[in-house]
Scaffold this active site. Sequence first.
Site, short mmCIF file in Angstrom:
data_model
loop_
_atom_site.label_atom_id
_atom_site.label_comp_id
_atom_site.label_asym_id
_atom_site.label_seq_id
_atom_site.Cartn_x
_atom_site.Cartn_y
_atom_site.Cartn_z
N ASP A 238 0.83 -1.20 0.00
CA ASP A 238 0.00 0.00 0.00
C ASP A 238 0.86 1.25 0.00
O ASP A 238 0.47 2.29 -0.54
CB ASP A 238 -0.92 0.01 1.23
CG ASP A 238 -2.12 -0.90 1.04
OD1 ASP A 238 -2.11 -1.69 0.09
OD2 ASP A 238 -3.06 -0.83 1.84
N CYS B 71 1.57 -6.85 5.15
CA CYS B 71 1.00 -5.64 4.55
C CYS B 71 -0.53 -5.74 4.57
O CYS B 71 -1.10 -6.83 4.58
CB CYS B 71 1.53 -5.48 3.12
SG CYS B 71 1.21 -3.85 2.42
N LYS C 208 -3.57 -5.74 3.08
CA LYS C 208 -4.58 -6.64 2.50
C LYS C 208 -4.22 -8.11 2.68
O LYS C 208 -5.06 -8.99 2.47
CB LYS C 208 -4.78 -6.34 1.01
CG LYS C 208 -5.12 -4.89 0.71
CD LYS C 208 -6.22 -4.36 1.58
CE LYS C 208 -6.35 -2.85 1.44
NZ LYS C 208 -5.18 -2.10 1.90
N CYS D 84 3.43 -0.98 9.36
CA CYS D 84 3.34 0.36 9.97
C CYS D 84 3.06 0.24 11.47
O CYS D 84 2.26 -0.58 11.90
CB CYS D 84 2.26 1.17 9.29
SG CYS D 84 2.57 1.45 7.53
N SER E 186 -6.58 5.05 4.19
CA SER E 186 -5.60 4.29 4.97
C SER E 186 -6.03 4.28 6.43
O SER E 186 -6.71 5.18 6.90
CB SER E 186 -4.22 4.95 4.84
OG SER E 186 -3.34 4.48 5.83
#
Length: 565
Positions: free
Chosen positions: A81, A122, A124, A194, A470
């Site tokens: 992403d 990540c 998805k 993240c 996001s």
Amino acid sequence: MKKLRSDITRDGLSRTPHRAFMRAMSLDDAAIARPMIGVVSMKGEQTPCNMTHGFQVDAAKEGVAEAGGTPREFTTISVSDGISMNHEGMKFSLVSRELIADSIEAVVHGLAYDGLIGFGGCDKTLPGVLMGMVRCNVPSVFLYGGAALPGRFAGKDVTILDSYEAVGAVLTGEMDAAELAKLERACLPTLGACAGQFTANTMAMVSEALGMSMPNVSMIPGVYAERAGHARRAGQVVMQAVLGNGPLPRDIVTRAALENACAVVAATGGSTNAALHIPAIAHEAGLAFDVDNVAAVFARTPLIADLRPGGRFTAKDVHEIGGTAVIIRALIELGAIAGACLTVTGETLAQVYGGAAAPDGSVVRAAGNAIALDGGVAVLKGNLCPDGALIKVAGLKTLIHEGPARVFDSEQDCARAVEVRGYRAGDVLIIRNEGPVGGPGMQEMLGVTALIYGQQMGEQVALVTDGRFSGATRGICVGYVAPEAAIGGPLALVRDGDRVRIDCTARRMDLLVADDELRARRAGWIPPPPRHKAGLLAKYAAQVGQANKGAVTHAGGAEWPGLGR
């Protein structure tokens, strides 16, 4: 030994060639005779989010072998992403969720594996793997690869979100390019997803609340060695389920478990994307669970975790005060989570998490001192979103916004206007034709929303779209509007200057235009031509449903006759 799914690939004279293929992979008679356990990950070099998988996959395989199984490693895709943000590549992000689930189904059923361990990293990849597990309905254990450590810049913790917002600050002169270059090098210091409560960490907590994950592993940073022990234990747990008739994914993913998943999202101010992914996971189990069901749980669940982007803390901070277990225990004691639901261990949530630490009062608060009484994410209804829309309210100071519409027919058009400050305080920026069909693929718009925040206009304007946001997005940002503009949803009828009212307290969003005027506009509306006439995106647009039901692409509740327990 009990009858196994994988027996169909090795038993009898006619399976001589099959066994020869197995021997070519260095399997001996004993290994061929054991249960075959798939171990799927996204090992590769597309994104740092998945590059923690290697040592954990190795440990999971060791656990399978120690428990009497034969691990079979395979990989599936991942679309970063981060690297796909702000350009046409983002259209492939949500599509990748379906590709991941489809690829897992193809391998697990095509090779008749007896069980599955799946890693996500990540955004998805987490719902994609969970959807694949529920679709295949073989004994399965999910593991998140873990988040990155936060960086340090100017004496404070920073995450990747700070770099997005700093771009806007440079454009307005609030920060110089040299400082931005330093931040770029500081904000993501390790491998992992993240660090804030963005989509990856939100869905990692969801996997625990659902009961599909190894307990209390989701908030352990991705680079911590202790993750290997949990992965090894996952191998043993899946083997116990295969050999002992342990719970299958559809035994675990019940309506009550789905409500538990929604509760942990609301309690942590999690990603709005979870309201897209949880209905999609339910769909794989054949359960009707849409954004209205999500909304009911969000509205009754207090916000108790002070996590970024709306709050102050990161995954590492949650780990240091006891992990996701602290949140789940608190929600069980509050009655916001059903503790009787099963987990992959065969125990209930209450049994697994009952001994967790109490909230520390800072990262996670006690329910009696909640940050907000009705959760950090809200579902809005109204004449502009009759089937629902989503906004993250955690951290918002402004809960009501009314202003004139500025209409853009693509994310790129809006981004260009934002870059040059071509908007005014009070505006409602409308980005339409970016939904599941219209995009196609529901582009994620962190680039635009972060620019607005970086320009110090975060709660002075609103942004409304049928695309996605996001988990790192903050501000008055309403997305996932259903039905979408491309199929004739009300967003298609908005014109520049129309008044739009967003009222998060009343859970409404309305276009303040007379009904007869809207009827006249609808009579003259012409559907936009498809943006892609061939290839994956065209195929996706022809199959995908609306966001309020998870943007799914098949009928749900798939069965595979002849390969049961």
